[in-house]
Design a protein around this motif. Structure first.
Motif, PDB file in Angstrom:
ATOM      1  N   LEU A 159      39.499  35.500  58.871  1.00 36.02           N
ATOM      2  CA  LEU A 159      39.501  36.427  57.736  1.00 36.02           C
ATOM      3  C   LEU A 159      39.540  37.894  58.135  1.00 36.02           C
ATOM      4  CD1 LEU A 159      36.953  34.675  55.353  1.00 36.02           C
ATOM      5  CD2 LEU A 159      39.415  34.913  55.010  1.00 36.02           C
TER       6      LEU A 159
ATOM      7  N   TYR B  22      38.231  41.596  59.315  1.00 31.12           N
ATOM      8  CA  TYR B  22      37.025  42.394  59.137  1.00 31.12           C
ATOM      9  C   TYR B  22      36.307  41.928  57.875  1.00 31.12           C
ATOM     10  CZ  TYR B  22      38.933  45.187  62.846  1.00 31.12           C
ATOM     11  OH  TYR B  22      39.420  45.575  64.059  1.00 31.12           O
ATOM     12  N   LEU B  23      35.018  41.622  58.011  1.00 32.76           N
ATOM     13  CA  LEU B  23      34.266  41.051  56.885  1.00 32.76           C
ATOM     14  C   LEU B  23      33.635  42.180  56.080  1.00 32.76           C
ATOM     15  CD1 LEU B  23      32.672  38.074  58.835  1.00 32.76           C
ATOM     16  CD2 LEU B  23      34.755  38.084  57.425  1.00 32.76           C
ATOM     17  N   THR B  24      33.919  42.184  54.774  1.00 36.02           N
ATOM     18  CA  THR B  24      33.486  43.275  53.906  1.00 36.02           C
ATOM     19  C   THR B  24      32.553  42.758  52.822  1.00 36.02           C
ATOM     20  OG1 THR B  24      35.542  42.871  52.712  1.00 36.02           O
ATOM     21  CG2 THR B  24      35.518  44.712  54.253  1.00 36.02           C
ATOM     22  N   ALA B  25      31.752  43.641  52.250  1.00 34.99           N
ATOM     23  CA  ALA B  25      30.810  43.229  51.218  1.00 34.99           C
ATOM     24  C   ALA B  25      31.542  42.635  50.024  1.00 34.99           C
ATOM     25  CB  ALA B  25      29.962  44.413  50.784  1.00 34.99           C
ATOM     26  N   CYS B  26      32.645  43.248  49.616  1.00 31.16           N
ATOM     27  CA  CYS B  26      33.442  42.674  48.540  1.00 31.16           C
ATOM     28  C   CYS B  26      34.526  41.811  49.162  1.00 31.16           C
ATOM     29  CB  CYS B  26      34.067  43.781  47.694  1.00 31.16           C
ATOM     30  SG  CYS B  26      35.071  43.089  46.374  1.00 31.16           S
ATOM     31  N   PRO B  27      34.549  40.510  48.800  1.00 33.07           N
ATOM     32  CA  PRO B  27      35.487  39.625  49.497  1.00 33.07           C
ATOM     33  C   PRO B  27      36.963  39.977  49.258  1.00 33.07           C
ATOM     34  CG  PRO B  27      34.373  38.478  47.706  1.00 33.07           C
ATOM     35  CD  PRO B  27      33.705  39.806  47.843  1.00 33.07           C
ATOM     36  N   THR B  28      37.252  40.845  48.293  1.00 35.19           N
ATOM     37  CA  THR B  28      38.659  41.185  48.071  1.00 35.19           C
ATOM     38  C   THR B  28      39.155  42.260  49.048  1.00 35.19           C
ATOM     39  OG1 THR B  28      38.078  42.826  46.400  1.00 35.19           O
ATOM     40  CG2 THR B  28      38.573  40.611  45.623  1.00 35.19           C
ATOM     41  N   ASN B  29      38.269  42.848  49.841  1.00 35.88           N
ATOM     42  CA  ASN B  29      38.700  43.839  50.845  1.00 35.88           C
ATOM     43  C   ASN B  29      38.838  43.242  52.229  1.00 35.88           C
ATOM     44  OD1 ASN B  29      38.667  45.922  48.985  1.00 35.88           O
ATOM     45  ND2 ASN B  29      36.524  46.397  49.377  1.00 35.88           N
ATOM     46  N   VAL B  30      38.566  41.936  52.337  1.00 38.42           N
ATOM     47  CA  VAL B  30      38.502  41.295  53.638  1.00 38.42           C
ATOM     48  C   VAL B  30      39.886  41.290  54.291  1.00 38.42           C
ATOM     49  CG1 VAL B  30      39.044  38.890  53.037  1.00 38.42           C
ATOM     50  CG2 VAL B  30      37.173  39.395  54.644  1.00 38.42           C
ATOM     51  N   GLY B  31      39.922  41.164  55.605  1.00 38.50           N
ATOM     52  CA  GLY B  31      41.200  41.167  56.323  1.00 38.50           C
ATOM     53  C   GLY B  31      41.305  42.431  57.148  1.00 38.50           C
TER      54      GLY B  31
ATOM     55  N   THR C 270      44.941  43.148  51.402  1.00 37.22           N
ATOM     56  CA  THR C 270      44.529  43.540  52.751  1.00 37.22           C
ATOM     57  C   THR C 270      44.600  42.359  53.717  1.00 37.22           C
ATOM     58  OG1 THR C 270      42.277  43.083  52.021  1.00 37.22           O
ATOM     59  CG2 THR C 270      42.955  45.375  52.040  1.00 37.22           C
TER      60      THR C 270
END
Ligand SMILES: [Zn+2]
Ligand SMILES: [Zn+2]
Lengths: 353, 184
Positions: free
Chosen positions: A160, A162-171, A227
């Protein structure tokens, strides 16, 4: 650790001397990153947030991100300074609020770099360049990312990204934006064409202050929202070589159309706006921005001989509430501000009185 | 899919998923039968569409996740119900804990993409999952030690050793200041 918020406008997005500067105010790349082993800011307690803040500021100092770095701990800044940073597009509204430990690291005095700490993610690395230069902004943000990563462990997954707090920004965790000044498209009523084009190309239109903000003064931000499954280079290149040029083309065509077919109409709009700025006694920030936008347009297309475009650009920033209060040297209620704003504008534009 | 109602040959257009006593009950009927059985009263076409497109898939997701409802993330204690409320995850390990629920959500938001092909961290990109876990454990270890919970600390240390030995005994790289600094 705290230093005063820079006052005069070193803001990249107001320089207007970049590529395609008549339409593109600035290009911005923002990278979302989180530290491995720490809960994301929304789930972290203040001690954990402080740990993250300390780790990042130490790493930033050691990695020499830029020759001149200023770190501002936002919880210790007065309201007016925090909002001044929002107005300069250096931090988000979200980062300006609250008491939890959070900070921004700025390159001073040129303000091309800002690293937000403990926003929605631990890190939001932002690089801004004047005009259309998404690639340069990306190269700059990417280099800062590398330097920080040499000293900090990021939360990352092979699948996935870079792991982000909001899963829609991941990648890739990347947001690429251009801020555009599109007065002619609004005046000709073709602005919907932009919205459609942007939507068709799977991007998003935002207002002057980004996510959730309104469009004021014909300033629009256009950014990617996917992303994952694309490289950073692909996302950047698409904006730089396809989406932005398409919209620049629309705006230039609309300007030409107005100058040729509706010149009197255009002159009327621009002169009225200039007249209002020269004579108004009460001015809200939205009205100021709207009129300044038209005056900027008038100067760019030669309909107005003065004022100096730099004065107009400065006023775009200085008429915002926090900057107005900083320039005036005191805090003011909204009603008081509309008077002070009108007076500042008259003075800077060299009105008789 | 044909309508559930015996003897009816119509295509089922109204779908219902209900959880009763922890069991998932599904009904699929044609619009006519759904009206006569009271499954829908007077649903306008648009409301009907909304029901089929928006509400039911959610109900289905929740039904599928019903067994997992009580699962919380080992890293931060986040639950899927809390995530649904705020839309934000609590830590990197949430991605593993809720992989099943997040997968479809991410795919939808990313227009079908499911895998990262961009940049990766130069130092730690190679074995990221192991690395994330190890970093979380080092932090928990530091906390346990400073709280003088030595039994818990020992358990964490064992797990940390297992993870670190899994890769040929090579210790994962990490920022010195993030380290527990409690080598056995
Ligand atoms: Zn039927
Ligand atoms: Zn978690």
């Amino acid at each position: 650790m705290n230093a005063p918020v820079p006052n005069e406008s070193g803001a990249q997005w107001l320089r207007s001397d970049g590529a395609e500067g008549d339409v593109v105010m600035s290009s911005r790349v923002r990278l979302a990153r989180n530290l491995a082993g720490f809960p994301f800011p929304n789930a972290a307690d203040n001690e954990e947030r402080q740990d993250v803040l300390d780790l990042v500021t130490r790493a930033a100092a050691g990695a020499e991100l830029a020759p001149n770095l200023v770190t501002l701990e936002l919880a210790r800044l007065p309201d007016v300074d925090r909002y001044a940073l929002v107005e300069r597009h250096l931090i988000s509204k979200q980062l300006a609020h609250g008491d939890a430990p959070r900070a921004v690291i700025l390159s001073s005095p040129d303000e091309w770099l800002s690293v937000m700490i403990n926003e929605e993610d631990h890190l939001r690395i932002q690089a801004i360049h004047a005009g259309l230069d998404v690639r340069a902004a990306h190269t700059a943000a990417d280099a800062v990312d590398d330097k920080l990563e040499s000293r900090i462990d990021y939360a990352y997954s092979n699948e996935l990204g870079y792991l982000t707090a909001c899963p829609t920004n991941v990648g890739a965790g990347i947001r690429v934006s251009v801020m555009l000044h599109l007065p002619a498209l609004r005046l000709t009523g073709d602005i919907d064409k932009v919205r459609r084009a942007v939507k068709d190309m799977k991007h998003t239109v935002r207002g002057f202050y980004g996510e959730g903000s309104d469009v004021v003064g014909d300033f629009y931000q256009i950014s990617n929202h996917t992303t994952l499954g694309k490289t950073e280079g692909e996302i950047v290149d698409f904006m730089e070589t396809q989406l932005a040029p398409t919209i620049i083309g629309y705006e230039r065509k609309a300007r030409e159309k107005m100058l040729n077919a509706r010149r009197t109409h255009l002159e009327d709009k621009v002169h009225r706006a200039f007249g209002a700025l020269l004579h108004a006694r009460l001015l809200t920030s939205d009205e100021a921005l709207e009129k300044l936008s038209l005056v900027r347009f008038g100067v760019l297309c030669g309909v107005l001989k003065g004022p100096d475009p730099r004065v107009v650009n400065d006023l775009i920033l200085l008429t915002q509430p926090a900057h107005l209060q900083r320039v005036s040297g005191r805090t003011m209620e909204q009603g008081e501000r509309t008077v002070a704003r009108a007076s500042l504008v008259r003075q800077r534009l060299g009105a008789a009185t | 899919m044909k309508c559930d109602n015996e003897g009816c040959e119509n295509e089922a257009t109204v779908h219902e998923v209900v959880i009763r006593n922890g069991k998932k009950v599904e009904r699929h009927q044609c619009e006519q039968c759904a009206r006569s059985t009271g499954m829908i009263q007077h649903v306008s076409p648009s409301a009907h569409e909304l029901l089929a497109k928006v509400i039911l898939p959610q109900a289905k997701e929740i039904a599928e996740g019903a067994g997992q409802k009580r699962i919380s993330c080992p890293g931060c204690g986040m639950t899927i119900a809390r995530f649904r409320q705020h839309g934000l995850l609590g830590c990197a390990e949430c991605y593993t804990a809720f992989a099943q629920q997040l997968g479809p959500l991410i795919e939808r938001a990313q227009e079908g993409a499911t895998a990262h092909i961009g940049k990766s961290p130069k130092r730690t990109g190679g074995d990221a999952a192991r690395h994330n876990r190890a970093a979380a454990l080092r932090r928990q270890l530091r906390e346990a030690v400073s709280a003088e919970e030595y039994e818990r600390a020992a358990r964490i240390r064992d797990e940390l050793r297992t993870i670190e030995n899994a890769n040929g005994g090579r210790r994962g790289p990490h920022a010195p200041s993030a380290d527990a600094g409690n080598e056995p």
